[in-house]
Design a protein around this motif. Structure first.
Motif, PDB file in Angstrom:
ATOM      1  N   UNK A   1       0.941  -1.049   0.090  1.00 24.57           N
ATOM      2  CA  UNK A   1       0.029   0.024  -0.091  1.00 24.57           C
ATOM      3  C   UNK A   1       0.820   1.232  -0.023  1.00 24.57           C
ATOM      4  N   UNK A   2       0.515   2.198  -0.860  1.00 25.36           N
ATOM      5  CA  UNK A   2       1.208   3.403  -0.872  1.00 25.36           C
ATOM      6  C   UNK A   2       0.315   4.635  -1.228  1.00 25.36           C
ATOM      7  N   UNK A   3       0.846   5.849  -0.838  1.00 23.36           N
ATOM      8  CA  UNK A   3       0.074   7.109  -0.928  1.00 23.36           C
ATOM      9  C   UNK A   3       0.198   7.697  -2.356  1.00 23.36           C
TER      10      UNK A   3
ATOM     11  N   UNK B   1      -8.314   2.485   1.017  1.00 22.95           N
ATOM     12  CA  UNK B   1      -8.659   0.797   1.580  1.00 22.95           C
ATOM     13  C   UNK B   1      -9.885   0.182   0.551  1.00 22.95           C
ATOM     14  N   UNK B   2      -9.733  -1.013   1.001  1.00 22.09           N
ATOM     15  CA  UNK B   2     -10.564  -2.024   0.014  1.00 22.09           C
ATOM     16  C   UNK B   2     -11.992  -2.131   0.583  1.00 22.09           C
TER      17      UNK B   2
ATOM     18  N   UNK C   1     -12.998   7.489 -13.217  1.00 23.39           N
ATOM     19  CA  UNK C   1     -13.146   6.872 -12.110  1.00 23.39           C
ATOM     20  C   UNK C   1     -14.632   7.234 -11.275  1.00 23.39           C
ATOM     21  N   UNK C   2     -15.334   8.206 -11.785  1.00 25.85           N
ATOM     22  CA  UNK C   2     -16.663   8.150 -11.346  1.00 25.85           C
ATOM     23  C   UNK C   2     -17.691   7.729 -11.565  1.00 25.85           C
TER      24      UNK C   2
ATOM     25  N   UNK D   1      -9.799  10.195  -4.913  1.00 22.59           N
ATOM     26  CA  UNK D   1      -9.683  10.715  -3.668  1.00 22.59           C
ATOM     27  C   UNK D   1      -9.440   9.423  -2.386  1.00 22.59           C
ATOM     28  N   UNK D   2      -8.843   8.548  -2.845  1.00 19.99           N
ATOM     29  CA  UNK D   2      -8.464   7.170  -2.099  1.00 19.99           C
ATOM     30  C   UNK D   2      -7.250   7.680  -1.196  1.00 19.99           C
ATOM     31  N   UNK D   3      -7.220   7.004   0.136  1.00 20.05           N
ATOM     32  CA  UNK D   3      -6.100   7.364   0.893  1.00 20.05           C
ATOM     33  C   UNK D   3      -4.619   6.849   0.290  1.00 20.05           C
TER      34      UNK D   3
END
Length: 697
Positions: free
Chosen positions: A223-225, A260-261, A407-408, A426-428
């Motif tokens: 996981x990465x930002x 997150x998933x 992505x919308x 807009x995900x973490x």
């Protein structure tokens, strides 16, 4: 381990010591596989996804008794074996298996038959005993007996006694070593190193399409930002001499999803293909890689292409103006303007509709999907823009990005329920999954005595063919913030972009390169090896071809013919004539087959409004071969960007930033840092894909 005599302290130390190894070899219990699925998994609390943590092992150490160890294997009979027939008979009589063919064994252990065979051909007992307990490779090449594969399945496995899961421990080989006796001088005539050729079946070869299967790098999820990068080997693996009808497989590709998933409700329509899907890795993906695809123009050359999906695989990310999955049609209609899905920012390379072609024999192509602000509509727009960058010998740097509108999109019939769910914009973070080969649709020919695959070659360096390397994760400060410097100032910032990547982890070890020639019929193309080199993960194949070992460098032919009984490779001269003469169907394209937005205008008017900078049509021919026709557009006027419906102020804002990007990057802008992948030999893109922008472009 406690029952067979290990002390509680020793076992506890093993329980708590961190290890990347999937396999541990106990001196009495033998092989212990720690990367398998448990058939009795019950779920929470102590069995979530199998073994949850080291408390399980520690509990076992506390309750295990002080045993005295397993009894030694039964001694061989007083008579010793001086021929192979005796070896297989006496090993079977003692309850051991893998006695059909001394070329194959299981669990990285030599069989009783192999131990006996090595003694029969003259090896000293001490030498064989040392191999029995010390050699844990998947493949061992004996100077007389030839190749011995120890990561295969034994057809005579009984799952009882000395044959649980194939070869249970080193006692099998040690028993065989004590049993065999070649007099120390070897046989006058070595036994054949491959099975006798099967007789002709007398029936025509049957064309079969096995179910799809994978080769996995065993990279651990990360996981990465800020996104991820990796290097993938792009090479022309198909060596049949012509494109094949119905062939589709991917070389080393990968999957990324928003993190997150988990979501507040079902991520996909519960009545759809994926059901509720929560946690979900199908909601949105960026994926794909190099390979051969049924929906590309006919070619023998592997191409790397853009891939992804949204709305639970109802819409796809595959290129600026086209989907790559509509199937075979006389022409490939362009997408409607509101459905286009990739914005090109480079003015130096053409993103061909069906992929990038690599020149020559191939090499390692660097790929990155990272979070940037490259598509921002205004100064307050803080969304994530998933941006593609490549690294090759003759082009490196940004190619383009996926517009936020893609992505919308949400699953049909589930739009309102999932409207506000986080996505790539807009995900973490980004969740990077496995790197793998996907063998999707690969034909084989079969007779009752043998199998035939298409002709495959891999480029080998020093005895191995690298498939992928150097998966890296990045923080947002390493991607978004550093790219902003270029977008705002027009100054080069290559040295700082993606300069602080973290190597992703992997499980070190070898596995069999299993290949399906029929449903549930497995053969071996070689050994897949995952290693860590200079702290970075490298994935290679060691081909099942002895001429490509011992430092060999060059193209290596993978096995093509296999004995149906033993599943071992065989020479073409040994194969049934009806199999040798069977030819795979050539894929031939209608000349009118094309991705065509010239004769078929995209619905919505975006091709001609705002329109190109000039009506001039330029043409290039790629090495694949295919012809590509294109026009030049000002960045903000390109058809795919019209999906964003920008205001005049937003158009001016983004155009100015892209012009800064062009000033601050070159044809070689080293965003991706190669690391250990540099030793793989970098790929060179087909020169025909490069263009020189006209003034103002």
């Amino acid at each position: 381990m406690r029952l067979v005599g290990d002390s509680e302290a020793d076992v506890e130390a093993l329980c708590t010591t961190s290890s990347d190894e999937c396999v541990f070899y106990h001196p009495i219990l033998g092989r212990m596989d720690k990367c398998q699925s448990c058939s009795d998994s019950t779920g929470p609390p102590n069995c979530l996804y199998g073994v949850t943590d080291n408390s399980a092992c520690l509990y076992g150490a506390s309750v295990g008794g002080q045993g005295g160890g397993s009894p030694p294997p039964p001694p061989p009979s007083s008579s010793t074996c001086t021929d192979l027939e005796c070896c297989t008979r006496e090993c079977g009589r003692a309850g051991y298996c893998c006695n059909v063919d001394y070329h194959l064994a299981s669990n990285r252990l030599f069989s009783c038959y192999e131990g006996c065979a090595m003694r029969v051909v003259g090896d000293a007992r001490a030498q064989v005993d040392g191999l029995c307990v010390g050699n844990t490779d998947c493949v061992y090449v004996h100077p007389i007996l030839g190749r011995m594969d120890k990561c295969l399945e034994c057809s005579d496995s009984t799952n009882t006694g000395n044959c649980v899961y194939g070869i249970t421990d080193t006692s099998a080989c040690l028993y065989g070593s004590a049993l065999g006796d070649g007099g120390g001088g070897g046989n006058p005539t070595p036994p054949p190193v491959s099975p006798s050729p099967p007789p002709s079946s007398g029936t025509p070869a049957e064309l079969v399409y096995p179910t799809s299967f994978f080769w996995n790098m065993r990279k651990r999820d990360a996981v990465s930002s800020g996104g991820n990068s990796w290097y993938t080997g792009v090479f022309n693996m198909l060596n049949e001499g012509y494109p094949l009808q119905g062939l589709q497989f991917g070389l080393a590709g990968t999957w990324m999803v928003p993190y997150p998933l988990s979501y507040d409700d079902c991520a996909c329509n519960p009545s759809g293909d994926f059901g509720c899907c929560n946690p979900c890795t199908y909601f949105q993906t960026i994926e794909g890689g190099p390979g051969y695809w049924g929906n590309e123009l006919a070619t023998q050359e592997a191409k790397w292409r853009i891939g992804g999906a949204t709305a639970c695989y109802q819409y796809f990310v595959s290129g600026s103006m086209f989907y790559l999955n509509p199937g075979y049609t006389p022409h490939m209609n362009p997408l409607d303007c509101d459905m286009m899905n990739f914005i090109v920012v480079s003015n130096r390379v053409i993103a061909n509709p069906d992929g990038f072609t690599v020149a020559g024999t191939g090499g390692a192509l660097g790929i990155a999907w990272v979070v940037t602000g490259i598509g921002r509509h205004n100064s307050t727009d803080d969304r994530n823009w998933m941006t593609l960058a490549l690294d090759s010998t003759n082009f490196a740097g940004p190619v383009g990005y996926v517009p936020a509108e893609v992505w919308k999109r949400r699953a049909e019939g589930w739009e309102s329920e999932s409207r506000y769910f986080h996505d790539f914009t807009n995900s973490d973070g980004v969740y990077h999954q496995e790197i793998a080969f996907e063998w999707n649709s690969v034909p084989s020919y079969a007779t009752s005595t043998a199998y035939k695959t298409p002709s495959y070659t891999v480029p080998v360096t020093d005895g191995r063919a690298p498939l992928a390397a150097s998966p890296m994760s990045y923080n947002r400060s390493d991607t978004y913030d550093q790219v902003e410097v270029v977008l705002e100032t027009g100054e080069n910032n290559d040295a700082n972009i993606m300069s602080q990547g973290t190597p992703e982890d992997c499980t070190v070890g070898d596995s069999d390169a299993e290949y399906l020639v029929g449903d549930s019929v497995k053969v071996s193309m070689g050994s897949l090896s995952t290693s860590k080199e200079q702290g970075e993960c490298v994935w290679s194949i060691l081909p099942n071809n002895l001429t490509c070992r011992d430092g060999y460098t060059g193209d290596c032919q993978l096995p093509r013919y296999f004995n149906a009984q033993t599943r071992q490779p065989m020479d073409e001269a040994q194969a049934p004539q009806e199999l040798v003469s069977a030819q795979f169907t050539e894929r031939k394209e209608d000349p009118s087959y094309a991705y065509d937005a010239y004769n078929y205008e995209p619905a919505g008017g975006c091709r001609d409004t705002p329109g190109p900078a000039s009506e001039t049509v330029y043409c290039i021919e790629t090495s694949s071969p295919s012809w590509v026709a294109f026009r030049w557009y000002k960045f903000v006027d390109q058809p795919a960007l019209q999906v964003s419906h920008l205001s005049d102020a937003e158009r001016d804002y983004i155009q100015a930033r892209i012009e800064n990007l062009h000033r601050g990057t070159e044809q070689i802008s080293q965003w991706i840092k190669p690391g250990v992948a540099d030793a793989m030999g970098q790929a060179t893109l087909d020169e025909s894909q490069f263009v020189t922008p006209p003034d103002g472009m």
